[in-house]
Each structure stands twice: as structure tokens, then as C-alpha cells.
Design a protein around this motif. Structure first.
Motif, mmCIF file in Angstrom:
data_model
loop_
_atom_site.group_PDB
_atom_site.id
_atom_site.type_symbol
_atom_site.label_atom_id
_atom_site.label_comp_id
_atom_site.label_asym_id
_atom_site.label_seq_id
_atom_site.Cartn_x
_atom_site.Cartn_y
_atom_site.Cartn_z
ATOM 1 N N CYS A 36 8.138 4.348 -46.135
ATOM 2 C CA CYS A 36 8.467 3.224 -46.863
ATOM 3 C C CYS A 36 8.619 3.642 -48.251
ATOM 4 O O CYS A 36 7.562 3.760 -48.958
ATOM 5 N N CYS B 286 4.880 2.989 -41.238
ATOM 6 C CA CYS B 286 5.497 3.479 -42.267
ATOM 7 C C CYS B 286 4.779 3.496 -43.613
ATOM 8 O O CYS B 286 4.507 2.589 -44.390
ATOM 9 N N ARG C 7 8.125 -2.407 -37.298
ATOM 10 C CA ARG C 7 7.911 -1.594 -38.390
ATOM 11 C C ARG C 7 6.607 -2.246 -38.972
ATOM 12 O O ARG C 7 6.633 -3.541 -39.306
#
Length: 292
Positions: free
Chosen positions: A179, A150, A108
Motif C-alpha cells: 500500500c 497490504c 485487501r
């Protein structure tokens, strides 16, 4: 619904890292375990300057200790810039970030989408979507499509990245994971995350727009943030009693709903300790849910 457990950790190192005698990045896993944490967000806000050799060594240690890692991509990424050259550079910075986190064994990268500037929000979003499409293609071309971009919700009102805009970006491709920076959202709404239901609305929206999988296992940033009429001003610690948001309602909701996000704390200097506070409250709430 399969049970899952959230992971908690700091964005970079707290002041206690050096205070406890630690000096090197390779000591981070030991430091995290000392505090009972299980995740770390490697900071590349000023550029991806970690070598592949160091990234691999760090990732091997994290994996050995059962810890996970994500990476914050450079702050100067601007997916919505009017200048095509800046947007293309942003794709390259995303690619550099993906290479680094993959070498660490993570999957990520957190990305800022840019600002609106003199553009309308609609035009800024059109440019950001185009840049995101190019970034996704670049990852596929390098066989890095296991890395999830993200896009982050942002704290200043003139920045691209309110909840709706992040949802629109994530709807482009199933590999995109939001996010959700709860401190940022609280700042840009002038304290809009005040009740448990305020958090519930956000979680419901994610599940509705992105499906239960991404809605349960999203990426999160959390800190208390001072704000003005323009939004975010500066990050605080959990000791602050003036600005929010409070983490307890969110931790309880995550436990109740069986969510398992990766929660990264961005408090100012106490991010590891505050991440520990969140984890302890979450686990306590989870035990309560299980016992019901």
C-alpha cells in the motif's frame, strides 16, 4: 500487456455523505455511484466492530452495483513491538480484519507495521517480518489466504514503513501487496514527490522488486499532508496549495504505463470528491494514451 483500469474511492465517508442525506453504511454504494466512484475502503482503525451479518449484507450490495471494497485494519497493530504479546495480538487483529473484508467480498486489508521506538530499524524489521510470517500462517490456517495483506508506507520518520521497508516485507510472499501512501512518502521526505520523475522512480522500484503484476495492481493511498521535520502532521484537502503532493503526475503515469491500482483517497473530509478528481484526470490521461 492486458489493459486494465484503476479503481478509485474514499477512505470512509466524506462530509458530503451526511450532507446529502445519507445515514447508513448500506447507503454507501448509492453514494459512490452518485459520485462516479467504484471502490470503498471500510475503516476499522479503532477496531473490527462490524458483525459478519452486516459485512455480508454490505458486500452483497457493493457487488450488485459493481463496486469493490478493501478494509483498513486497526491502527494499533504493531508488528515490530518488543512485547511478544502485542505482536501476537496484532496477528489476531489482522485475522479479524481478513474475516471482515472476506465477508464483504473484498480481498485487501491495509496494515500499519508499527514504529521503531528505541529499536534500530534493522531490529524493528526483524520483528515485523516474524510477525508477518505468523499472520500469513494464520490466514492460511483459516483458509483466508485469498486475502492480501497490504503493508502501508508511513508518514512519520520514526515509524517503520519507508519505501525500502515495505518492499522488504512484500518480498516475503507473493500474496503481499504494497500500500503505497504517496502523501506519507512525500511527508517523510519533506516534499520529495515534486516531479513526475519522482513518482516514476517509485513505480519502477515496485516493478523491479515485486514483478510487473504487483507493480501494476498495487494498493495506493493519496492525500495532501502537512509535515514537519518529524514527517506527517495532518491530512489536508486537494484545495491546499502549500503542501503536496500533486496527484496529476501520478495519474498520468498510471495511464501511460497501463497500471491499474486501487487508489484510495484519505483527504480530510473531502476524500470522495478528491477521489473523483483523481479518477477523472486518470481517465482523461488514459483516453489520451489510447488515442496516441
Amino acid at each position: 500487456m492486458n489493459d486494465c483500469v484503476a479503481r478509485f474511492g474514499p477512505a470512509g465517508n466524506s462530509e458530503s455523505f451526511t450532507a446529502m442525506g445519507y445515514k447508513q453504511t448500506l447507503q454507501v454504494p448509492e453514494y459512490l455511484l452518485t459520485l462516479g466512484l467504484d471502490h470503498y475502503e471500510y475503516q476499522c482503525g479503532r477496531g473490527v466492530n462490524v458483525s459478519e451479518e452486516k459485512a455480508v449484507a454490505f458486500g452483497a450490495l457493493m457487488k450488485e452495483k459493481g463496486l469493490t471494497v478493501s478494509l483498513h485494519a486497526p491502527y494499533y497493530i504493531s508488528m515490530s513491538s518488543l512485547e511478544e504479546e502485542k505482536r501476537l495480538h496484532s496477528v489476531d487483529y489482522i485475522l479479524q480484519s481478513a474475516r471482515a473484508v472476506s465477508a464483504m467480498g473484498g480481498d485487501r486489508i491495509v496494515v500499519h507495521t508499527g514504529s521503531c521506538g528505541k529499536l534500530s530499524r534493522e531490529e524493528a524489521m526483524r520483528l515485523a517480518k516474524d510477525t508477518m510470517g505468523k499472520a500469513l500462517a494464520a490466514l492460511r490456517n483459516e483458509h483466508l489466504d485469498h486475502v492480501h495483506i497490504c503493508p502501508e508506507t508511513m508518514g512519520k520518520i520514526n515509524q517503520l514503513g519507508n519505501m525500502e521497508e515495505v518492499m522488504l516485507l512484500c518480498e516475503m510472499d507473493e500474496s503481499l501487496i504494497p500500500c503505497i501512501d504517496f502523501g506519507h512518502l512525500n511527508a517523510r521526505t519533506m516534499g520529495g514527490l515534486a516531479t513526475k520523475n519522482d513518482f516514476r522512480v517509485l513505480l519502477d522500484e515496485m516493478c523491479r522488486r515485486l514483478g510487473n503484476e504487483r507493480g501494476r495492481s498495487f494498493h495506493a493511498h493519496f492525500s495532501k499532508i502537512e509535515y514537519t521535520t518529524g514527517g506527517e502532521k495532518r491530512h489536508l484537502t486537494f484545495d491546499d496549495t502549500v503542501y503536496g503532493p500533486s496527484f496529476e503526475p501520478l495519474m498520468e503515469l498510471l495511464a501511460e504505463r497501463g497500471c491499474c491500482p486501487t487508489v484510495v483517497c484519505e483527504s480530510a473530509g473531502t476524500q470522495a470528491e478528491d477521489a473523483k478528481s483523481m479518477k477523472e484526470h486518470y481517465l482523461s490521461a488514459k483516453r489520451g494514451v489510447i488515442h496516441d
